[in-house]
Design a protein around this motif. Structure first.
Motif, short mmCIF file in Angstrom:
data_model
loop_
_atom_site.label_atom_id
_atom_site.label_comp_id
_atom_site.label_asym_id
_atom_site.label_seq_id
_atom_site.Cartn_x
_atom_site.Cartn_y
_atom_site.Cartn_z
N PHE A 235 0.82 -1.21 0.00
CA PHE A 235 0.00 0.00 0.00
C PHE A 235 0.86 1.26 0.00
O PHE A 235 0.54 2.24 -0.69
N GLY A 236 1.95 1.24 0.77
CA GLY A 236 2.81 2.42 0.85
C GLY A 236 3.41 2.79 -0.49
O GLY A 236 3.47 3.97 -0.86
N ARG A 237 3.86 1.80 -1.24
CA ARG A 237 4.41 2.05 -2.56
C ARG A 237 3.35 2.64 -3.49
O ARG A 237 3.62 3.54 -4.27
N SER A 238 2.13 2.12 -3.39
CA SER A 238 1.04 2.62 -4.23
C SER A 238 0.79 4.09 -3.94
O SER A 238 0.65 4.91 -4.87
N MET A 240 2.81 6.32 -2.69
CA MET A 240 3.94 7.16 -3.08
C MET A 240 3.95 7.45 -4.58
O MET A 240 4.06 8.62 -5.00
N PHE A 241 3.78 6.42 -5.40
CA PHE A 241 3.91 6.62 -6.84
C PHE A 241 2.64 7.20 -7.45
O PHE A 241 2.71 7.92 -8.45
N VAL A 242 1.48 6.93 -6.89
CA VAL A 242 0.27 7.60 -7.36
C VAL A 242 0.34 9.09 -7.02
O VAL A 242 -0.02 9.94 -7.85
N SER A 243 0.83 9.44 -5.83
CA SER A 243 0.98 10.85 -5.45
C SER A 243 1.96 11.57 -6.37
O SER A 243 1.73 12.72 -6.77
N LEU A 244 3.04 10.88 -6.73
CA LEU A 244 4.02 11.48 -7.65
C LEU A 244 3.38 11.74 -9.01
O LEU A 244 3.59 12.80 -9.62
N ASN A 245 2.58 10.80 -9.49
CA ASN A 245 1.91 10.98 -10.77
C ASN A 245 0.89 12.11 -10.73
O ASN A 245 0.75 12.87 -11.69
N ILE A 246 0.17 12.22 -9.63
CA ILE A 246 -0.80 13.31 -9.49
C ILE A 246 -0.08 14.66 -9.54
O ILE A 246 -0.55 15.61 -10.18
N ALA A 247 1.06 14.75 -8.88
CA ALA A 247 1.85 15.99 -8.91
C ALA A 247 2.29 16.32 -10.33
O ALA A 247 2.24 17.49 -10.76
N ILE A 248 2.70 15.31 -11.09
CA ILE A 248 3.11 15.53 -12.48
C ILE A 248 1.95 16.05 -13.31
O ILE A 248 2.08 16.99 -14.10
N VAL A 249 0.77 15.45 -13.14
CA VAL A 249 -0.42 15.87 -13.88
C VAL A 249 -0.76 17.32 -13.58
O VAL A 249 -1.02 18.13 -14.49
N LEU A 250 -0.76 17.68 -12.30
CA LEU A 250 -1.10 19.04 -11.91
C LEU A 250 -0.11 20.06 -12.47
O LEU A 250 -0.50 21.13 -12.96
N ASN A 292 5.78 2.29 -14.13
CA ASN A 292 6.54 1.07 -14.44
C ASN A 292 7.84 1.02 -13.64
O ASN A 292 8.25 -0.07 -13.21
N TYR A 293 8.46 2.18 -13.41
CA TYR A 293 9.63 2.20 -12.54
C TYR A 293 9.27 1.80 -11.11
O TYR A 293 9.95 1.00 -10.48
N GLY A 294 8.17 2.37 -10.63
CA GLY A 294 7.75 2.07 -9.26
C GLY A 294 7.30 0.64 -9.09
O GLY A 294 7.56 0.01 -8.04
N ALA A 295 6.63 0.08 -10.08
CA ALA A 295 6.11 -1.29 -9.96
C ALA A 295 7.23 -2.33 -10.05
O ALA A 295 7.11 -3.43 -9.49
#
Length: 297
Positions: A235-238, A240-250, A292-295
């Protein structure tokens, strides 16, 4: 004692065992060729029908607005991440196992099949997400691979249908947040969903089509697809990387609108098809690279 001598001593017994062995092997081969492959093929055809029905209405609207040639180059307005999700589900469906127990399980599947008869995209995605969520929460119905595929299907339904529905309810707040974020990058003021240009000559209106919300749902979907592809847990990895992607989108979406505030004379170039495709490529490459890097870590 040799095999020849045994055959001569007990000819009937060995002939019978040979026939049984041959029939068993043939039966297994028929079961493999006749059931496993055809079942996978049927599931893939069913999923293809679901996806085609779900995307058809939006694709036709995109063709009417942009023409067939440009629509073809733009995948008919369907995000490459959604196409990747559909392909991954269809390629992994042979690993999923679904156990139907009781009339309610069969009714859920039958209900989804009925919804596919009506060519209404919203009903398709709503029915798909409801049925898949039902089997996910029901204990013992899906194996781990089936549950991962189910989560991707729910994420695909949310990104395509439910996200738009929720966005319309909270659109005023979402556009207010988007405008504030754009004003931070552009260095100009904002009021509501209005953003001033740098020279003050024009006022930009942040609308639903310009919002970051739809692309944020793609960030979640991409991570679910990467988890399915690489079998990632945690869950922690999920988070972290979803938050990073959201920041990129914004950031990417806000910088694009800020560019219009800086150079309003280039509005058509930045906001039009060319600018939209450039931003989509940047977002798609960034999101897929991160997940893909995170997974794989």
């Amino acid at each position: 004692m040799t095999t020849a001598s045994l055959n001569s001593k007990y000819p009937q017994r060995f002939r019978l065992e040979s026939i049984v062995t041959a029939r068993t092997a043939l039966g297994n081969q028929e079961a493999f060729l006749g059931v496993s492959i055809s079942k996978t093929l049927v599931l893939r055809l069913f999923l293809f029908t679901v996806f085609a029905n779900g995307f058809f209405a939006d694709a036709m609207l995109f063709v009417q607005s942009n023409g067939f040639f440009f629509s073809l180059l733009s995948l008919f307005g369907i995000s490459l991440i959604k196409v990747y999700a559909c392909w991954m589900v269809m390629s992994k469906v042979d690993q999923a196992k679904l156990e139907l127990e009781g009339w309610l399980d069969y009714a859920a599947v039958a209900g989804l099949c009925v919804l596919l008869v009506a060519p209404i995209s919203g009903l398709t995605w709503a029915g798909l997400s409801a049925v898949v969520a039902y089997f996910i929460v029901r204990p013992g119905r899906l194996n781990d691979e089936g549950r991962a595929i189910g989560l991707v299907l729910v994420g695909l339904s949310f990104s395509t249908f439910w996200g738009k529905f929720i966005a319309r309810i909270f659109m005023e707040q979402i556009l207010f947040f988007d405008a504030k974020l754009v004003s931070l990058f552009s260095g100009t003021g904002s009021e509501g969903n209005l953003v001033n240009s740098l020279d003050g000559s024009v006022t930009l209106v942040v609308t639903e089509g310009c919002s970051s919300f739809s692309n944020i749902s793609l960030a979640f979907l991409a991570w679910l697809v990467a988890r399915l592809a690489w079998g990632t847990k945690g869950f922690g990895r999920s988070v972290m990387f979803v938050s990073l992607n959201i920041a990129i989108v914004l950031v990417v979406n806000s910088v694009r609108i800020a560019c219009i505030a800086w150079w309003p004379q280039h509005y058509t170039l930045i906001h039009g098809p060319i600018g939209a495709n450039i931003v989509n490529v940047i977002l798609t490459v960034s999101i897929l690279s991160v997940v893909n890097y995170g997974a794989r870590r």
